[in-house]
Design a protein around this motif. Structure first.
Motif, PDB file in Angstrom:
ATOM      1  N   ASP A   2      39.372 126.420  39.673  1.00 16.95           N
ATOM      2  CA  ASP A   2      39.697 124.919  39.479  1.00 16.95           C
ATOM      3  C   ASP A   2      38.244 124.105  40.507  1.00 16.95           C
ATOM      4  N   PRO A   3      39.046 122.994  40.910  1.00 17.42           N
ATOM      5  CA  PRO A   3      37.695 122.061  41.402  1.00 17.42           C
ATOM      6  C   PRO A   3      37.807 121.891  42.797  1.00 17.42           C
ATOM      7  N   ILE A   4      36.604 122.089  43.250  1.00 21.24           N
ATOM      8  CA  ILE A   4      36.107 122.410  44.317  1.00 21.24           C
ATOM      9  C   ILE A   4      37.172 120.735  45.178  1.00 21.24           C
ATOM     10  N   ASN A   5      37.774 120.970  47.310  1.00 19.56           N
ATOM     11  CA  ASN A   5      38.557 120.021  47.432  1.00 19.56           C
ATOM     12  C   ASN A   5      36.805 119.528  47.835  1.00 19.56           C
ATOM     13  N   TRP A   6      37.281 118.143  47.731  1.00 14.86           N
ATOM     14  CA  TRP A   6      36.124 117.039  48.144  1.00 14.86           C
ATOM     15  C   TRP A   6      36.444 116.935  49.750  1.00 14.86           C
ATOM     16  N   ALA A   7      37.038 116.474  49.674  1.00 13.86           N
ATOM     17  CA  ALA A   7      38.038 115.663  50.741  1.00 13.86           C
ATOM     18  C   ALA A   7      38.294 116.526  51.518  1.00 13.86           C
ATOM     19  N   ALA A   8      38.510 117.860  51.221  1.00  8.43           N
ATOM     20  CA  ALA A   8      38.644 118.832  52.929  1.00  8.43           C
ATOM     21  C   ALA A   8      36.669 118.952  53.296  1.00  8.43           C
ATOM     22  N   VAL A   9      35.901 119.323  52.013  1.00  8.84           N
ATOM     23  CA  VAL A   9      35.220 119.934  52.388  1.00  8.84           C
ATOM     24  C   VAL A   9      33.919 118.353  53.604  1.00  8.84           C
ATOM     25  N   ALA A  10      34.429 116.780  53.052  1.00  7.41           N
ATOM     26  CA  ALA A  10      34.394 116.096  53.548  1.00  7.41           C
ATOM     27  C   ALA A  10      34.701 116.554  55.831  1.00  7.41           C
ATOM     28  N   VAL A  11      36.322 116.123  55.631  1.00  9.83           N
ATOM     29  CA  VAL A  11      36.830 116.455  56.844  1.00  9.83           C
ATOM     30  C   VAL A  11      36.569 117.750  57.852  1.00  9.83           C
ATOM     31  N   SER A  12      36.524 118.714  57.155  1.00 11.71           N
ATOM     32  CA  SER A  12      35.883 119.466  58.636  1.00 11.71           C
ATOM     33  C   SER A  12      34.569 119.713  58.021  1.00 11.71           C
ATOM     34  N   SER A  13      33.393 119.099  57.695  1.00 10.43           N
ATOM     35  CA  SER A  13      32.221 118.587  58.293  1.00 10.43           C
ATOM     36  C   SER A  13      32.342 117.699  59.167  1.00 10.43           C
ATOM     37  N   ALA A  14      33.250 116.758  59.096  1.00 10.84           N
ATOM     38  CA  ALA A  14      33.174 115.900  60.497  1.00 10.84           C
ATOM     39  C   ALA A  14      34.058 116.128  61.642  1.00 10.84           C
ATOM     40  N   LEU A  15      34.711 118.007  61.218  1.00 13.39           N
ATOM     41  CA  LEU A  15      35.288 117.914  62.447  1.00 13.39           C
ATOM     42  C   LEU A  15      34.350 119.040  63.103  1.00 13.39           C
ATOM     43  N   GLY A 116      39.269 126.022  57.468  1.00 16.46           N
ATOM     44  CA  GLY A 116      40.317 126.651  56.814  1.00 16.46           C
ATOM     45  C   GLY A 116      41.442 125.812  57.040  1.00 16.46           C
ATOM     46  N   THR A 117      42.037 125.774  58.512  1.00 16.21           N
ATOM     47  CA  THR A 117      43.001 124.943  58.355  1.00 16.21           C
ATOM     48  C   THR A 117      42.714 124.191  58.370  1.00 16.21           C
ATOM     49  N   VAL A 118      41.778 122.899  57.684  1.00 12.53           N
ATOM     50  CA  VAL A 118      41.522 121.822  56.749  1.00 12.53           C
ATOM     51  C   VAL A 118      41.906 122.345  54.958  1.00 12.53           C
ATOM     52  N   PHE A 119      41.322 122.418  54.607  1.00  7.66           N
ATOM     53  CA  PHE A 119      41.457 123.297  53.688  1.00  7.66           C
ATOM     54  C   PHE A 119      43.248 123.539  52.951  1.00  7.66           C
ATOM     55  N   TRP A 120      43.742 123.893  54.344  1.00  5.89           N
ATOM     56  CA  TRP A 120      45.349 124.544  53.590  1.00  5.89           C
ATOM     57  C   TRP A 120      46.164 123.113  53.820  1.00  5.89           C
ATOM     58  N   ALA A 121      45.327 121.880  54.944  1.00  2.00           N
ATOM     59  CA  ALA A 121      46.341 121.027  54.818  1.00  2.00           C
ATOM     60  C   ALA A 121      45.742 119.722  53.687  1.00  2.00           C
ATOM     61  N   PHE A 122      44.751 120.079  53.101  1.00  2.00           N
ATOM     62  CA  PHE A 122      44.466 118.996  51.911  1.00  2.00           C
ATOM     63  C   PHE A 122      44.673 120.183  50.754  1.00  2.00           C
ATOM     64  N   ARG A 123      44.882 121.069  50.168  1.00  2.00           N
ATOM     65  CA  ARG A 123      45.923 121.474  49.490  1.00  2.00           C
ATOM     66  C   ARG A 123      47.136 120.912  48.925  1.00  2.00           C
TER      67      ARG A 123
END
Length: 123
Positions: A2-15, A116-123
């Motif tokens: 599947d494609p990488i979830n770029w929004a989750a990458v960005a948000v988790s980096s900011a957090l 992990g929570t960010v990636f779960w929330a942005f699924r």
């Protein structure tokens, strides 16, 4: 894959720096811990979040939908099996205090579980 979830990458980096501030200042009540560069912390965590995003994309959205606990197993497992042993190995080499090693271990577990929570929330 599947494609990488770029929004989750960005948000988790900011957090990541926010998690650090909360962990050290609020949880551990360590007054001097927040004096570090948040932009550098976010940029460094971007690399980790990107690799986590890649790993989760390899697992696939269909499997993650059926087994959502894999978000935390992947991220928490990375923290417990790779990050903490690497940090502790460095701390042993420089003779750091056990208390500092435990505080930083807690920080890394928190950062990776938030990721992990960010990636779960942005699924």
């Amino acid at each position: 894959m599947d494609p990488i979830n770029w929004a989750a990458v960005a948000v988790s980096s900011a957090l990541a720096p926010v998690t650090g501030l909360l962990w050290y200042r609020v949880v551990l009540k360590h007054p001097r811990s927040g004096v570090w560069n948040a932009a550098v912390a976010a940029a460094l965590h971007f690399v980790a979040a990107l690799m986590i995003g890649h790993a989760l994309a390899r697992i696939g959205a269909d499997r993650l939908a059926v087994k959502p606990w894999l978000y935390w197993m992947q991220t928490g497992g990375i923290a417990l099996a790779f990050i903490i042993p690497a940090v502790w190995t460095s701390y042993i080499r420089i003779g750091a205090r056990f208390r500092d090693a435990m505080a930083d271990a807690g920080y890394w577990v928190a950062v990776y579980l938030v990721t992990g929570t960010v990636f779960w929330a942005f699924r």
